[in-house]
Design a protein around this motif. Sequence first.
Motif, PDB file in Angstrom:
ATOM      1  N   VAL A   8       0.842  -1.196   0.000  1.00 46.83           N
ATOM      2  CA  VAL A   8       0.000   0.000   0.000  1.00 46.83           C
ATOM      3  C   VAL A   8       0.878   1.247   0.000  1.00 46.83           C
ATOM      4  O   VAL A   8       1.887   1.304   0.698  1.00 46.83           O
ATOM      5  CB  VAL A   8      -0.976  -0.005   1.202  1.00 46.83           C
ATOM      6  N   THR A   9       0.492   2.221  -0.829  1.00 46.06           N
ATOM      7  CA  THR A   9       1.176   3.515  -0.838  1.00 46.06           C
ATOM      8  C   THR A   9       0.143   4.600  -0.577  1.00 46.06           C
ATOM      9  O   THR A   9      -0.982   4.525  -1.070  1.00 46.06           O
ATOM     10  CB  THR A   9       1.891   3.795  -2.173  1.00 46.06           C
ATOM     11  N   ILE A  10       0.524   5.585   0.207  1.00 44.75           N
ATOM     12  CA  ILE A  10      -0.385   6.666   0.585  1.00 44.75           C
ATOM     13  C   ILE A  10       0.264   8.000   0.263  1.00 44.75           C
ATOM     14  O   ILE A  10       1.420   8.239   0.611  1.00 44.75           O
ATOM     15  CB  ILE A  10      -0.725   6.594   2.091  1.00 44.75           C
ATOM     16  N   ASP A  11      -0.482   8.863  -0.403  1.00 46.84           N
ATOM     17  CA  ASP A  11      -0.030  10.223  -0.676  1.00 46.84           C
ATOM     18  C   ASP A  11      -0.300  11.041   0.590  1.00 46.84           C
ATOM     19  O   ASP A  11      -1.380  11.603   0.769  1.00 46.84           O
ATOM     20  CB  ASP A  11      -0.785  10.795  -1.878  1.00 46.84           C
ATOM     21  N   SER A  12       0.676  11.088   1.464  1.00 47.04           N
ATOM     22  CA  SER A  12       0.488  11.719   2.776  1.00 47.04           C
ATOM     23  C   SER A  12       0.245  13.223   2.669  1.00 47.04           C
ATOM     24  O   SER A  12      -0.378  13.812   3.554  1.00 47.04           O
ATOM     25  CB  SER A  12       1.678  11.439   3.685  1.00 47.04           C
ATOM     26  N   ALA A  13       0.698  13.848   1.608  1.00 46.03           N
ATOM     27  CA  ALA A  13       0.480  15.285   1.445  1.00 46.03           C
ATOM     28  C   ALA A  13      -0.985  15.610   1.182  1.00 46.03           C
ATOM     29  O   ALA A  13      -1.467  16.673   1.564  1.00 46.03           O
ATOM     30  CB  ALA A  13       1.344  15.814   0.306  1.00 46.03           C
ATOM     31  N   PRO A  34       0.622   9.675  14.743  1.00 49.76           N
ATOM     32  CA  PRO A  34       0.241  10.339  15.989  1.00 49.76           C
ATOM     33  C   PRO A  34       0.968  11.656  16.261  1.00 49.76           C
ATOM     34  O   PRO A  34       0.422  12.543  16.909  1.00 49.76           O
ATOM     35  CB  PRO A  34       0.592   9.308  17.061  1.00 49.76           C
ATOM     36  N   LYS A  35       2.188  11.823  15.767  1.00 49.51           N
ATOM     37  CA  LYS A  35       2.975  13.004  16.125  1.00 49.51           C
ATOM     38  C   LYS A  35       3.230  13.959  14.967  1.00 49.51           C
ATOM     39  O   LYS A  35       3.480  15.132  15.191  1.00 49.51           O
ATOM     40  CB  LYS A  35       4.315  12.563  16.716  1.00 49.51           C
ATOM     41  N   GLU A  36       3.191  13.460  13.743  1.00 49.11           N
ATOM     42  CA  GLU A  36       3.490  14.304  12.594  1.00 49.11           C
ATOM     43  C   GLU A  36       2.212  14.741  11.887  1.00 49.11           C
ATOM     44  O   GLU A  36       1.210  14.044  11.928  1.00 49.11           O
ATOM     45  CB  GLU A  36       4.359  13.544  11.587  1.00 49.11           C
ATOM     46  N   VAL A  37       2.268  15.891  11.247  1.00 47.56           N
ATOM     47  CA  VAL A  37       1.167  16.365  10.411  1.00 47.56           C
ATOM     48  C   VAL A  37       1.732  16.719   9.037  1.00 47.56           C
ATOM     49  O   VAL A  37       2.916  17.017   8.899  1.00 47.56           O
ATOM     50  CB  VAL A  37       0.441  17.591  11.014  1.00 47.56           C
ATOM     51  N   ASN A  38       0.854  16.700   8.034  1.00 44.22           N
ATOM     52  CA  ASN A  38       1.289  17.092   6.695  1.00 44.22           C
ATOM     53  C   ASN A  38       1.222  18.616   6.552  1.00 44.22           C
ATOM     54  O   ASN A  38       0.913  19.327   7.514  1.00 44.22           O
ATOM     55  CB  ASN A  38       0.472  16.366   5.620  1.00 44.22           C
ATOM     56  N   ASP A  39       1.492  19.133   5.367  1.00 41.79           N
ATOM     57  CA  ASP A  39       1.509  20.588   5.147  1.00 41.79           C
ATOM     58  C   ASP A  39       0.147  21.232   5.354  1.00 41.79           C
ATOM     59  O   ASP A  39       0.051  22.439   5.577  1.00 41.79           O
ATOM     60  CB  ASP A  39       2.006  20.905   3.736  1.00 41.79           C
ATOM     61  N   ARG A  40      -0.905  20.429   5.291  1.00 44.02           N
ATOM     62  CA  ARG A  40      -2.260  20.945   5.486  1.00 44.02           C
ATOM     63  C   ARG A  40      -2.681  20.901   6.956  1.00 44.02           C
ATOM     64  O   ARG A  40      -3.761  21.339   7.316  1.00 44.02           O
ATOM     65  CB  ARG A  40      -3.230  20.150   4.632  1.00 44.02           C
ATOM     66  N   GLY A  41      -1.831  20.322   7.821  1.00 44.61           N
ATOM     67  CA  GLY A  41      -2.107  20.286   9.252  1.00 44.61           C
ATOM     68  C   GLY A  41      -2.847  19.055   9.734  1.00 44.61           C
ATOM     69  O   GLY A  41      -3.331  19.031  10.862  1.00 44.61           O
ATOM     70  N   TYR A  42      -2.916  18.018   8.899  1.00 44.17           N
ATOM     71  CA  TYR A  42      -3.643  16.794   9.267  1.00 44.17           C
ATOM     72  C   TYR A  42      -2.687  15.681   9.680  1.00 44.17           C
ATOM     73  O   TYR A  42      -1.605  15.531   9.111  1.00 44.17           O
ATOM     74  CB  TYR A  42      -4.476  16.285   8.086  1.00 44.17           C
ATOM     75  N   ALA A  57      -7.529  -3.921  -0.932  1.00 44.07           N
ATOM     76  CA  ALA A  57      -7.850  -2.586  -1.432  1.00 44.07           C
ATOM     77  C   ALA A  57      -9.094  -1.967  -0.794  1.00 44.07           C
ATOM     78  O   ALA A  57      -9.662  -1.024  -1.331  1.00 44.07           O
ATOM     79  CB  ALA A  57      -7.978  -2.569  -2.948  1.00 44.07           C
ATOM     80  N   ALA A  58      -9.505  -2.451   0.361  1.00 43.40           N
ATOM     81  CA  ALA A  58     -10.643  -1.855   1.071  1.00 43.40           C
ATOM     82  C   ALA A  58     -10.320  -0.417   1.455  1.00 43.40           C
ATOM     83  O   ALA A  58     -11.177   0.466   1.373  1.00 43.40           O
ATOM     84  CB  ALA A  58     -10.997  -2.668   2.305  1.00 43.40           C
ATOM     85  N   CYS A  59      -9.092  -0.162   1.835  1.00 43.03           N
ATOM     86  CA  CYS A  59      -8.679   1.192   2.232  1.00 43.03           C
ATOM     87  C   CYS A  59      -8.783   2.161   1.057  1.00 43.03           C
ATOM     88  O   CYS A  59      -9.279   3.276   1.200  1.00 43.03           O
ATOM     89  CB  CYS A  59      -7.265   1.168   2.795  1.00 43.03           C
ATOM     90  N   ALA A  60      -8.327   1.743  -0.105  1.00 37.41           N
ATOM     91  CA  ALA A  60      -8.375   2.600  -1.291  1.00 37.41           C
ATOM     92  C   ALA A  60      -9.809   2.847  -1.741  1.00 37.41           C
ATOM     93  O   ALA A  60     -10.138   3.926  -2.231  1.00 37.41           O
ATOM     94  CB  ALA A  60      -7.575   1.972  -2.427  1.00 37.41           C
ATOM     95  N   THR A  61     -10.667   1.868  -1.549  1.00 36.85           N
ATOM     96  CA  THR A  61     -12.068   1.997  -1.957  1.00 36.85           C
ATOM     97  C   THR A  61     -12.793   3.061  -1.135  1.00 36.85           C
ATOM     98  O   THR A  61     -13.596   3.816  -1.676  1.00 36.85           O
ATOM     99  CB  THR A  61     -12.790   0.644  -1.814  1.00 36.85           C
ATOM    100  N   ALA A  66      -8.877   9.727  -2.762  1.00 43.10           N
ATOM    101  CA  ALA A  66      -8.076   8.870  -3.647  1.00 43.10           C
ATOM    102  C   ALA A  66      -6.579   9.009  -3.375  1.00 43.10           C
ATOM    103  O   ALA A  66      -5.778   9.139  -4.292  1.00 43.10           O
ATOM    104  CB  ALA A  66      -8.408   9.151  -5.105  1.00 43.10           C
ATOM    105  N   CYS A  67      -6.222   8.977  -2.113  1.00 41.79           N
ATOM    106  CA  CYS A  67      -4.820   9.116  -1.702  1.00 41.79           C
ATOM    107  C   CYS A  67      -4.092   7.780  -1.629  1.00 41.79           C
ATOM    108  O   CYS A  67      -2.885   7.749  -1.415  1.00 41.79           O
ATOM    109  CB  CYS A  67      -4.736   9.751  -0.313  1.00 41.79           C
ATOM    110  N   ILE A  68      -4.820   6.671  -1.756  1.00 37.94           N
ATOM    111  CA  ILE A  68      -4.259   5.357  -1.488  1.00 37.94           C
ATOM    112  C   ILE A  68      -4.242   4.504  -2.751  1.00 37.94           C
ATOM    113  O   ILE A  68      -5.223   4.452  -3.492  1.00 37.94           O
ATOM    114  CB  ILE A  68      -5.055   4.637  -0.392  1.00 37.94           C
ATOM    115  N   GLU A  69      -3.116   3.829  -2.974  1.00 44.77           N
ATOM    116  CA  GLU A  69      -3.004   2.845  -4.044  1.00 44.77           C
ATOM    117  C   GLU A  69      -2.556   1.535  -3.424  1.00 44.77           C
ATOM    118  O   GLU A  69      -1.673   1.514  -2.567  1.00 44.77           O
ATOM    119  CB  GLU A  69      -1.999   3.291  -5.096  1.00 44.77           C
ATOM    120  N   VAL A  70      -3.180   0.444  -3.865  1.00 41.63           N
ATOM    121  CA  VAL A  70      -2.842  -0.882  -3.355  1.00 41.63           C
ATOM    122  C   VAL A  70      -2.396  -1.748  -4.519  1.00 41.63           C
ATOM    123  O   VAL A  70      -3.033  -1.768  -5.574  1.00 41.63           O
ATOM    124  CB  VAL A  70      -4.047  -1.532  -2.641  1.00 41.63           C
TER     125      VAL A  70
END
Length: 78
Positions: A8-13, A34-42, A57-61, A66-70
């Motif tokens: 699984v890959t996630i576009d964390s930005a 739990p400790k880090e946030v992205n540039d948007r503050g999430y 691919a339940a997570c991507a669904t 659409a941040c997740i690719e499996v």
Amino acid sequence: MAKVHGAVTIDSARCKGCDLCVVACPADVLELQPKEVNDRGYHFAYPAHAEACIGCAACATVCPDACIEVYRVVDKNN
């Protein structure tokens, strides 16, 4: 016989930390950072237990952004 597992890959930005993917994952692969946030503050999702991914691919669904690719990876060594 070849063994199939997931990757699984996630576009964390782009992730807004909605937690839907974490709840949807039957293998408990994903968690929110739990400790880090992205540039948007999430607090973004990340594969905390990537080796447990089954490639369903339940997570991507369920990801609304659409941040997740499996991917399904075939391990021919087993």
